[in-house]
Design a protein around this motif. Structure first.
Motif, PDB file in Angstrom:
ATOM      1  N   LEU A  74       9.618  -9.394   5.587  1.00  0.00           N
ATOM      2  CA  LEU A  74      10.671  -9.464   6.593  1.00  0.00           C
ATOM      3  C   LEU A  74      11.061 -10.902   6.885  1.00  0.00           C
ATOM      4  N   SER A  75      12.376 -11.132   7.005  1.00  0.00           N
ATOM      5  CA  SER A  75      12.864 -12.463   7.360  1.00  0.00           C
ATOM      6  C   SER A  75      12.916 -12.659   8.865  1.00  0.00           C
ATOM      7  N   ASN A  76      13.410 -11.647   9.586  1.00  0.00           N
ATOM      8  CA  ASN A  76      13.643 -11.823  11.017  1.00  0.00           C
ATOM      9  C   ASN A  76      13.776 -10.462  11.679  1.00  0.00           C
ATOM     10  N   VAL A  77      13.472 -10.405  12.984  1.00  0.00           N
ATOM     11  CA  VAL A  77      13.751  -9.213  13.772  1.00  0.00           C
ATOM     12  C   VAL A  77      14.988  -9.456  14.624  1.00  0.00           C
ATOM     13  N   VAL A  78      15.810  -8.429  14.756  1.00  0.00           N
ATOM     14  CA  VAL A  78      16.982  -8.449  15.629  1.00  0.00           C
ATOM     15  C   VAL A  78      16.681  -7.478  16.761  1.00  0.00           C
ATOM     16  N   LEU A  79      16.574  -7.976  17.968  1.00  0.00           N
ATOM     17  CA  LEU A  79      16.046  -7.183  19.073  1.00  0.00           C
ATOM     18  C   LEU A  79      17.133  -6.389  19.780  1.00  0.00           C
ATOM     19  N   PHE A  80      16.878  -5.099  19.925  1.00  0.00           N
ATOM     20  CA  PHE A  80      17.750  -4.193  20.668  1.00  0.00           C
ATOM     21  C   PHE A  80      16.965  -3.703  21.878  1.00  0.00           C
ATOM     22  N   ALA A  81      17.255  -4.274  23.046  1.00  0.00           N
ATOM     23  CA  ALA A  81      16.506  -3.959  24.266  1.00  0.00           C
ATOM     24  C   ALA A  81      17.020  -2.663  24.881  1.00  0.00           C
ATOM     25  N   ARG A  82      16.756  -1.579  24.221  1.00  0.00           N
ATOM     26  CA  ARG A  82      17.277  -0.279  24.633  1.00  0.00           C
ATOM     27  C   ARG A  82      16.772   0.138  26.014  1.00  0.00           C
ATOM     28  N   ARG A  83      15.541  -0.191  26.350  1.00  0.00           N
ATOM     29  CA  ARG A  83      14.959   0.243  27.616  1.00  0.00           C
ATOM     30  C   ARG A  83      15.631  -0.406  28.822  1.00  0.00           C
ATOM     31  N   ASP A  84      16.313  -1.538  28.606  1.00  0.00           N
ATOM     32  CA  ASP A  84      16.969  -2.199  29.738  1.00  0.00           C
ATOM     33  C   ASP A  84      18.036  -1.311  30.369  1.00  0.00           C
ATOM     34  N   PHE A  85      18.577  -0.369  29.601  1.00  0.00           N
ATOM     35  CA  PHE A  85      19.628   0.503  30.130  1.00  0.00           C
ATOM     36  C   PHE A  85      19.083   1.460  31.187  1.00  0.00           C
ATOM     37  N   SER A  86      17.778   1.710  31.175  1.00  0.00           N
ATOM     38  CA  SER A  86      17.191   2.644  32.137  1.00  0.00           C
ATOM     39  C   SER A  86      16.577   1.946  33.338  1.00  0.00           C
ATOM     40  N   LYS A  87      16.645   0.607  33.371  1.00  0.00           N
ATOM     41  CA  LYS A  87      16.058  -0.144  34.478  1.00  0.00           C
ATOM     42  C   LYS A  87      17.047  -0.264  35.629  1.00  0.00           C
ATOM     43  N   ARG A  88      16.558  -0.029  36.824  1.00  0.00           N
ATOM     44  CA  ARG A  88      17.416  -0.115  38.002  1.00  0.00           C
ATOM     45  C   ARG A  88      17.927  -1.541  38.199  1.00  0.00           C
ATOM     46  N   GLY A  89      19.205  -1.646  38.495  1.00  0.00           N
ATOM     47  CA  GLY A  89      19.797  -2.937  38.788  1.00  0.00           C
ATOM     48  C   GLY A  89      20.059  -3.809  37.585  1.00  0.00           C
ATOM     49  N   GLN A  90      19.779  -3.311  36.379  1.00  0.00           N
ATOM     50  CA  GLN A  90      19.964  -4.125  35.184  1.00  0.00           C
ATOM     51  C   GLN A  90      20.956  -3.515  34.205  1.00  0.00           C
ATOM     52  N   LYS A  91      21.681  -2.484  34.640  1.00  0.00           N
ATOM     53  CA  LYS A  91      22.576  -1.812  33.703  1.00  0.00           C
ATOM     54  C   LYS A  91      23.660  -2.747  33.193  1.00  0.00           C
ATOM     55  N   TRP A  92      24.292  -3.501  34.128  1.00  0.00           N
ATOM     56  CA  TRP A  92      25.346  -4.405  33.675  1.00  0.00           C
ATOM     57  C   TRP A  92      24.787  -5.516  32.796  1.00  0.00           C
ATOM     58  N   ARG A  93      23.602  -5.989  33.157  1.00  0.00           N
ATOM     59  CA  ARG A  93      22.961  -7.001  32.320  1.00  0.00           C
ATOM     60  C   ARG A  93      22.672  -6.448  30.927  1.00  0.00           C
ATOM     61  N   ALA A  94      22.249  -5.196  30.874  1.00  0.00           N
ATOM     62  CA  ALA A  94      21.973  -4.559  29.586  1.00  0.00           C
ATOM     63  C   ALA A  94      23.251  -4.407  28.773  1.00  0.00           C
ATOM     64  N   ILE A  95      24.341  -4.049  29.448  1.00  0.00           N
ATOM     65  CA  ILE A  95      25.617  -3.889  28.740  1.00  0.00           C
ATOM     66  C   ILE A  95      26.076  -5.226  28.163  1.00  0.00           C
ATOM     67  N   LEU A  96      25.961  -6.291  28.956  1.00  0.00           N
ATOM     68  CA  LEU A  96      26.326  -7.623  28.455  1.00  0.00           C
ATOM     69  C   LEU A  96      25.434  -8.007  27.275  1.00  0.00           C
ATOM     70  N   GLY A  97      24.140  -7.690  27.383  1.00  0.00           N
ATOM     71  CA  GLY A  97      23.230  -7.971  26.285  1.00  0.00           C
ATOM     72  C   GLY A  97      23.578  -7.186  25.030  1.00  0.00           C
ATOM     73  N   PHE A  98      24.053  -5.953  25.243  1.00  0.00           N
ATOM     74  CA  PHE A  98      24.450  -5.119  24.114  1.00  0.00           C
ATOM     75  C   PHE A  98      25.633  -5.745  23.360  1.00  0.00           C
ATOM     76  N   PHE A  99      26.607  -6.236  24.112  1.00  0.00           N
ATOM     77  CA  PHE A  99      27.761  -6.877  23.465  1.00  0.00           C
ATOM     78  C   PHE A  99      27.361  -8.192  22.787  1.00  0.00           C
ATOM     79  N   ASP A 100      26.416  -8.906  23.383  1.00  0.00           N
ATOM     80  CA  ASP A 100      25.900 -10.108  22.718  1.00  0.00           C
ATOM     81  C   ASP A 100      25.218  -9.741  21.402  1.00  0.00           C
ATOM     82  N   LEU A 101      24.503  -8.607  21.407  1.00  0.00           N
ATOM     83  CA  LEU A 101      23.849  -8.149  20.181  1.00  0.00           C
ATOM     84  C   LEU A 101      24.884  -7.821  19.110  1.00  0.00           C
ATOM     85  N   LEU A 102      25.959  -7.139  19.498  1.00  0.00           N
ATOM     86  CA  LEU A 102      27.015  -6.837  18.529  1.00  0.00           C
ATOM     87  C   LEU A 102      27.593  -8.115  17.928  1.00  0.00           C
ATOM     88  N   LYS A 103      27.788  -9.137  18.764  1.00  0.00           N
ATOM     89  CA  LYS A 103      28.302 -10.419  18.259  1.00  0.00           C
ATOM     90  C   LYS A 103      27.307 -11.051  17.294  1.00  0.00           C
TER      91      LYS A 103
END
Length: 398
Positions: A74-103
């Protein structure tokens, strides 16, 4: 089984041309769960053998990343923080992180994406990558009666995996046809090799752990009174499906036996398993309860340290198989031929009931009082564990 993969209508190039093609930037998608991640390791190894100079990244959840991060293929891991979507108060942060991951995926300019997950979200990752070749499983096939010469279950699958889900197959330029459902998951994943031209070497499931993880687990054991010189048995009583849980009394009986024999016994699992582990520890005084305080990589190091592991049908079972450790797994509602410890049928303990396997997930669905698991006794599991340990000991002496 050796099933040839034929070109589908969606493929822009002939299969032979794809086998001859070279790729320099590859993304493997399989974020979770732990057992599925372990099943995907042979695909990673085959990709590295086929493309020795390529950058090969793995899109994976943070909790499972440490299980594969140290793999030499393996060269590298690309992290998908899927559990952040279920954390209280972090949904918007998770969504922003998701778009950063897509970029991040888009900027990597992958030319080959292999999606072993087969859901709409993983298909989105494949599409957004812009890769010219995107491979995943074909659409689901119908369940049908299968008669296999390879095992006794004569399985008639009517629930469970049967292909890519949620329309994800639309995102792929090349689809892996599904000639049968009567095959182990690892062999099924390796069907992609007929498209890419993998070698015929046996699957390599090995997990590579960091020395730091191994040291941390040994320190954890010592803090709980288990020295390095003490032989260890690891019990992992948790699993996601209600129906795949073996009984509290069963695990406790195994623990008491090995404690009497002079072994240390450690319980491991995630936070959701803590109640079960507390009950088992209470019924088997002297058991070390490490449930809820280990990561998946720690779990692997703990199993690596053990003489034998006892599990349900769970990710921990696949970890033990990948590490080549003596192990026993209790099966009931699921088919060990399809998702059991790979090429380790001797490690499976089950009772032969006409209703098993059923693939029911919830106890309320079972009309027979969970008989498939309740009829497996601790004596049956202990006997199998002793036999496997004796075999392993004899092999080590040769």
């Amino acid at each position: 089984m050796n099933h040839q993969i034929e070109r589908t209508e969606t493929e822009p190039a002939r299969g032979s041309e794809l086998q001859a093609a070279e790729f320099s930037r590859i993304l493997l998608i399989k974020p979770s769960a732990l057992g599925d991640v372990v099943h995907t390791i042979p695909v990673l190894v085959k990709l590295r053998a086929r493309y020795p100079h390529a950058r090969i990244d793995w899109l994976i959840t943070p909790e499972n990343a440490e299980v594969v991060r140290r793999h030499p293929a393996l060269s590298n891991v690309v992290l998908f923080a899927r559990r952040d979507f279920s954390k209280r108060g972090q949904k918007w942060r998770a969504i922003l992180g998701f778009f950063d991951l897509l970029k991040q995926i888009r900027r990597a300019k992958y030319d080959l994406v292999v999606d072993m997950h087969g859901q709409v979200r993983s298909a989105l990752f494949a599409l957004i990558s812009g890769a010219r070749v995107r491979i995943g499983f074909d659409r689901p096939i119908k369940f049908s009666r299968t008669i296999s010469a390879e095992h006794d279950l004569k399985n008639i699958p009517n629930r469970g995996w049967r292909g890519a889900r949620e329309g994800s197959w639309i995102a792929y330029t090349h689809r892996i046809p599904i000639p049968t459902l009567d095959v182990h998951a690892i062999d099924r994943y390796l069907w992609v090799g007929s498209l890419l031209g993998f070698d015929d070497e046996p699957p390599d499931l090995a997990i590579h752990l960091s020395p730091k993880t191994v040291r941390n687990v040994q320190q954890l054991l010592e803090q709980h009174g288990v020295p390095a010189s003490k032989p260890l048995v690891v019990l992992v009583p948790g699993t996601i499906w209600e129906t795949k849980h073996w009984t509290i009394d069963g695990f406790a009986g195994v623990a008491r036996h090995f404690l009497r024999e002079g072994f240390a016994v450690a319980l491991a699992g995630t936070n959701r398993d803590q109640a079960r582990c507390r009950q088992i520890a209470a019924a088997a005084p002297g058991t070390t309860n490490l449930c809820g305080i280990t990561t998946p990589a720690d779990l692997a190091a703990l199993i690596q340290r053990a003489e034998v592991a006892v599990t349900n049908d769970s990710g921990s079972m696949h970890v033990a198989a990948s590490l080549g450790k003596p192990m026993v797994s209790v099966f009931g509602p699921t088919n060990p031929v399809h998702i059991g410890p790979y090429q380790r049928p001797e490690s499976v303990v089950r009772v032969d009931l006409p209703c098993s396997p059923c693939n029911y997930r919830r106890l309320i669905q079972c009309p027979f009082g969970h008989a498939c698991m309740k009829q497996v006794t601790s004596a049956m599991v202990v006997e199998r564990a002793q036999k496997i340990l004796a075999t392993a000991g004899a092999a080590a002496e040769k």
